[in-house]
Structures are given as C-alpha cells and as structure tokens.
Design a protein around this motif. Structure first.
Motif, PDB file in Angstrom:
ATOM      1  N   LEU A   7       0.825  -1.207   0.000  1.00  0.00           N
ATOM      2  CA  LEU A   7       0.000   0.000   0.000  1.00  0.00           C
ATOM      3  C   LEU A   7       0.862   1.261   0.000  1.00  0.00           C
ATOM      4  N   ALA A   8       1.935   1.261   0.778  1.00  0.00           N
ATOM      5  CA  ALA A   8       2.812   2.434   0.814  1.00  0.00           C
ATOM      6  C   ALA A   8       3.485   2.656  -0.541  1.00  0.00           C
ATOM      7  N   ALA A   9       3.934   1.578  -1.183  1.00  0.00           N
ATOM      8  CA  ALA A   9       4.570   1.706  -2.490  1.00  0.00           C
ATOM      9  C   ALA A   9       3.585   2.219  -3.530  1.00  0.00           C
ATOM     10  N   ALA A  10       2.336   1.713  -3.488  1.00  0.00           N
ATOM     11  CA  ALA A  10       1.320   2.171  -4.434  1.00  0.00           C
ATOM     12  C   ALA A  10       0.993   3.647  -4.199  1.00  0.00           C
ATOM     13  N   ARG A  11       0.947   4.070  -2.949  1.00  0.00           N
ATOM     14  CA  ARG A  11       0.664   5.481  -2.646  1.00  0.00           C
ATOM     15  C   ARG A  11       1.777   6.383  -3.200  1.00  0.00           C
ATOM     16  N   ARG A  12       3.042   5.965  -3.040  1.00  0.00           N
ATOM     17  CA  ARG A  12       4.154   6.774  -3.550  1.00  0.00           C
ATOM     18  C   ARG A  12       4.157   6.815  -5.077  1.00  0.00           C
ATOM     19  N   LEU A  18      -0.203  10.986   2.840  1.00  0.00           N
ATOM     20  CA  LEU A  18      -1.167  10.378   3.768  1.00  0.00           C
ATOM     21  C   LEU A  18      -2.394  11.265   3.926  1.00  0.00           C
ATOM     22  N   THR A  19      -2.203  12.587   3.930  1.00  0.00           N
ATOM     23  CA  THR A  19      -3.336  13.501   4.071  1.00  0.00           C
ATOM     24  C   THR A  19      -4.289  13.388   2.892  1.00  0.00           C
ATOM     25  N   GLN A  20      -3.754  13.280   1.684  1.00  0.00           N
ATOM     26  CA  GLN A  20      -4.620  13.153   0.504  1.00  0.00           C
ATOM     27  C   GLN A  20      -5.384  11.834   0.510  1.00  0.00           C
ATOM     28  N   VAL A  21      -4.712  10.746   0.901  1.00  0.00           N
ATOM     29  CA  VAL A  21      -5.409   9.455   0.983  1.00  0.00           C
ATOM     30  C   VAL A  21      -6.481   9.504   2.069  1.00  0.00           C
ATOM     31  N   SER A  22      -6.207  10.182   3.180  1.00  0.00           N
ATOM     32  CA  SER A  22      -7.188  10.303   4.257  1.00  0.00           C
ATOM     33  C   SER A  22      -8.429  11.041   3.785  1.00  0.00           C
ATOM     34  N   LYS A  23      -8.246  12.117   2.991  1.00  0.00           N
ATOM     35  CA  LYS A  23      -9.402  12.862   2.480  1.00  0.00           C
ATOM     36  C   LYS A  23     -10.209  12.034   1.489  1.00  0.00           C
ATOM     37  N   ARG A  24      -9.538  11.182   0.714  1.00  0.00           N
ATOM     38  CA  ARG A  24     -10.251  10.359  -0.271  1.00  0.00           C
ATOM     39  C   ARG A  24     -11.026   9.228   0.385  1.00  0.00           C
ATOM     40  N   ARG A  50     -10.381  -5.013   7.002  1.00  0.00           N
ATOM     41  CA  ARG A  50     -10.598  -5.337   5.586  1.00  0.00           C
ATOM     42  C   ARG A  50     -11.169  -4.139   4.836  1.00  0.00           C
ATOM     43  N   GLY A  51     -12.125  -3.447   5.464  1.00  0.00           N
ATOM     44  CA  GLY A  51     -12.703  -2.273   4.807  1.00  0.00           C
ATOM     45  C   GLY A  51     -11.682  -1.174   4.576  1.00  0.00           C
ATOM     46  N   HIS A  52     -10.788  -0.951   5.577  1.00  0.00           N
ATOM     47  CA  HIS A  52      -9.755   0.068   5.417  1.00  0.00           C
ATOM     48  C   HIS A  52      -8.780  -0.306   4.296  1.00  0.00           C
ATOM     49  N   ILE A  53      -8.343  -1.575   4.281  1.00  0.00           N
ATOM     50  CA  ILE A  53      -7.402  -2.017   3.233  1.00  0.00           C
ATOM     51  C   ILE A  53      -8.039  -1.840   1.857  1.00  0.00           C
ATOM     52  N   ARG A  54      -9.308  -2.212   1.729  1.00  0.00           N
ATOM     53  CA  ARG A  54      -9.977  -2.105   0.435  1.00  0.00           C
ATOM     54  C   ARG A  54     -10.093  -0.643   0.007  1.00  0.00           C
ATOM     55  N   ALA A  55     -10.486   0.249   0.942  1.00  0.00           N
ATOM     56  CA  ALA A  55     -10.654   1.664   0.593  1.00  0.00           C
ATOM     57  C   ALA A  55      -9.319   2.315   0.239  1.00  0.00           C
ATOM     58  N   ILE A  56      -8.264   2.010   1.007  1.00  0.00           N
ATOM     59  CA  ILE A  56      -6.948   2.610   0.729  1.00  0.00           C
ATOM     60  C   ILE A  56      -6.409   2.111  -0.608  1.00  0.00           C
ATOM     61  N   ALA A  57      -6.552   0.804  -0.885  1.00  0.00           N
ATOM     62  CA  ALA A  57      -6.055   0.255  -2.143  1.00  0.00           C
ATOM     63  C   ALA A  57      -6.730   0.926  -3.338  1.00  0.00           C
ATOM     64  N   ARG A  58      -8.035   1.135  -3.261  1.00  0.00           N
ATOM     65  CA  ARG A  58      -8.724   1.792  -4.375  1.00  0.00           C
ATOM     66  C   ARG A  58      -8.268   3.238  -4.516  1.00  0.00           C
ATOM     67  N   ALA A  59      -8.006   3.912  -3.388  1.00  0.00           N
ATOM     68  CA  ALA A  59      -7.594   5.314  -3.456  1.00  0.00           C
ATOM     69  C   ALA A  59      -6.225   5.475  -4.087  1.00  0.00           C
ATOM     70  N   GLY A  61      -4.836   3.241  -6.273  1.00  0.00           N
ATOM     71  CA  GLY A  61      -4.754   2.561  -7.549  1.00  0.00           C
ATOM     72  C   GLY A  61      -4.239   1.143  -7.477  1.00  0.00           C
ATOM     73  N   ALA A  62      -4.357   0.479  -6.307  1.00  0.00           N
ATOM     74  CA  ALA A  62      -3.909  -0.907  -6.164  1.00  0.00           C
ATOM     75  C   ALA A  62      -5.113  -1.843  -6.217  1.00  0.00           C
ATOM     76  N   ASP A  63      -4.865  -3.106  -6.516  1.00  0.00           N
ATOM     77  CA  ASP A  63      -5.916  -4.126  -6.560  1.00  0.00           C
ATOM     78  C   ASP A  63      -6.151  -4.628  -5.127  1.00  0.00           C
ATOM     79  N   PRO A  64      -7.340  -4.407  -4.552  1.00  0.00           N
ATOM     80  CA  PRO A  64      -7.554  -4.815  -3.157  1.00  0.00           C
ATOM     81  C   PRO A  64      -7.737  -6.322  -2.984  1.00  0.00           C
ATOM     82  N   GLY A  65      -8.082  -7.050  -4.055  1.00  0.00           N
ATOM     83  CA  GLY A  65      -8.372  -8.473  -3.920  1.00  0.00           C
ATOM     84  C   GLY A  65      -7.231  -9.279  -3.334  1.00  0.00           C
ATOM     85  N   PRO A  66      -6.025  -9.237  -3.927  1.00  0.00           N
ATOM     86  CA  PRO A  66      -4.910 -10.019  -3.366  1.00  0.00           C
ATOM     87  C   PRO A  66      -4.528  -9.576  -1.958  1.00  0.00           C
TER      88      PRO A  66
END
Length: 251
Positions: A7-12, A18-24, A50-59, A61-66
C-alpha cells in the motif's frame, strides 16, 4: 513485501500523501500510517481492517483483492463448530412399569361394586334430589348477564391503546453519503452480519430482538431507527448503538 509495504509503495507511485489518501477515504491519517506499518490495532477489528485495506487500495490505484486474501490467510479465525460436528442424541431410557397381577385388579373392582350396591339399598334417603328447573325468566336473565359481560369486555378492549408501531420490531434505515461499515451483533456479542455500504446507497434491516449496531464513518451516513435519528451530531469515530424493542436506544 507485506500488505503495508504494497500500500505504501502504491501510494508513492500515485504521488499521494497520507493527508490526501485520508481525504479520499475518510480514514484518519494515523490509521493509514499504522496499516502501512502492518499495525492493525487502531482499525477496531478484522471487519474494519478489511474495509480500510480495500478503501486505501482503491484510493492509491492498487488491486484490493490479493491484499484482502493475504490478510485473511494470516488472520482467518479457526473453523467454528457446526451442528453437524456435534454427536447425536443418545437413545431414550425406557422405564419398566410395575405390573400388578390382573386377578387383584378384578377382585378390587368387584368389591367396590358390591359395596356401592349395598349402600344404595340401605340408605335411600341419601340419594340427592334432582335439581329444580329454573323459572321461565331465569334463562333470559342469565342470557342478558352473559351478553352484558361480553359487551363490557369488548368495550374495554376497544378502550385499550393500540400497540406501538415498533413494539415488537427494531426497524433500521441507513442512507450512506460516503462509504461506511456496518456490523450487527447480539447484546451478548454473538455475530449476526457485516456489510460495507457504498456511498449513495440505502439499506434497510429489521430484527425481532435487541441488537448491537456498530458503525464505521458515522459522519457520512443518515441513520433512522424506529422512526428516530439516534446518532449524536458531529460523530466521526466508530460508534456502537444498543437497539432494543419498543424504540429503546443507548450508546
């Protein structure tokens, strides 16, 4: 790489802070930072994690399924015991009844019959006299009393207040303005259901017993329970509401 590293690598890669992901995602920065360090203690349980991981991954651009599958593989609870796993009922124990000889029972009946016949002939005055028939107007009088009692009972029933609309039901209506998480348990902590509600949708539930309702992101929903709005204004942290029959609500 771990879930947090991915998740951190996808965010970078997405060029987000972190602030932008928090707002999204409407998830606090401290929670997002902890998840990127693979620390899930601030999430409030597996369902919210699980809900947090799914929401952050979508924000980002990562695939939340794996990522969800990896989390489940590491944190899946043990298989619960089902009714099929329990042993079947034992064979009923039959109690053996005690039987008296048939000739004793017949002798007892014969003695009772002889004694009754002798008493009938020796004491004729003891025989009860037939009850007198009621007079002609008595039946009508009793019928009138019976009708009056029924009329009074019907009037009393009509005078009772009608039962409350939600006296035997917990009716819940939720409209999500933003994504949120909903979990239902019994007051004793037994699991009932969990759902992730997408923003812009509405859902309804009805229970015939008290339930505990836990909400994630309560500031992004409109909630109605038994015709009332139980959420305190300005609530942003996850909250648990205890919903009882008859419109009883406590937090």
């Amino acid at each position: 790489m771990s879930i947090g590293d991915d998740l951190a690598a996808a965010r970078r890669r997405a060029g987000l802070t972190l602030t932008q992901v928090s707002k999204r995602t409407c998830i606090r920065e401290t929670i997002i930072g902890a998840i990127e360090r693979d620390d899930y203690r601030l999430c409030g349980g597996d369902f919210y994690t699980r809900g947090h991981i799914r929401a952050i991954a979508r924000a980002v651009g990562a695939d939340p399924g794996p990522l969800i599958a990896e989390y489940d593989a590491a944190h899946r609870p043990p298989h619960p015991v089902t009714a099929a796993d329990l042993p079947g009922p034992g064979k009923p124990v039959r109690l053996r009844a005690r039987h008296r000889p048939a000739w004793r029972a017949g002798l007892g009946i014969a003695l009772v019959a002889v004694a009754g016949l002798a008493a009938y002939h020796l004491f004729p005055a003891a025989h009860p006299a037939p009850a007198p028939r009621p007079a002609a107007g008595t039946g009508l009088h009793r019928a009138g009393q019976h009708h009056a009692r029924h009329a009074g009972a019907a009037a009393a029933a009509a005078a009772r207040p009608a039962p409350a609309r939600y006296a035997h039901l917990v009716a819940i209506h939720l409209t999500a303005i933003e994504d949120c998480w909903v979990e239902f348990t019994t007051p004793a902590g037994g699991y009932l259901s969990q759902s992730i509600i997408a923003g812009g949708t509405s859902h309804q539930w009805a229970f015939r017993h008290p339930v505990d309702l836990r909400l994630g992101n309560p500031g992004g929903i409109r909630l109605t329970v038994d015709g009332t709005h139980p959420l305190p204004p300005g609530t942003v942290e996850p909250i648990t509401l205890r919903l009882g029959l008859g419109g009883k609500i406590s937090s």
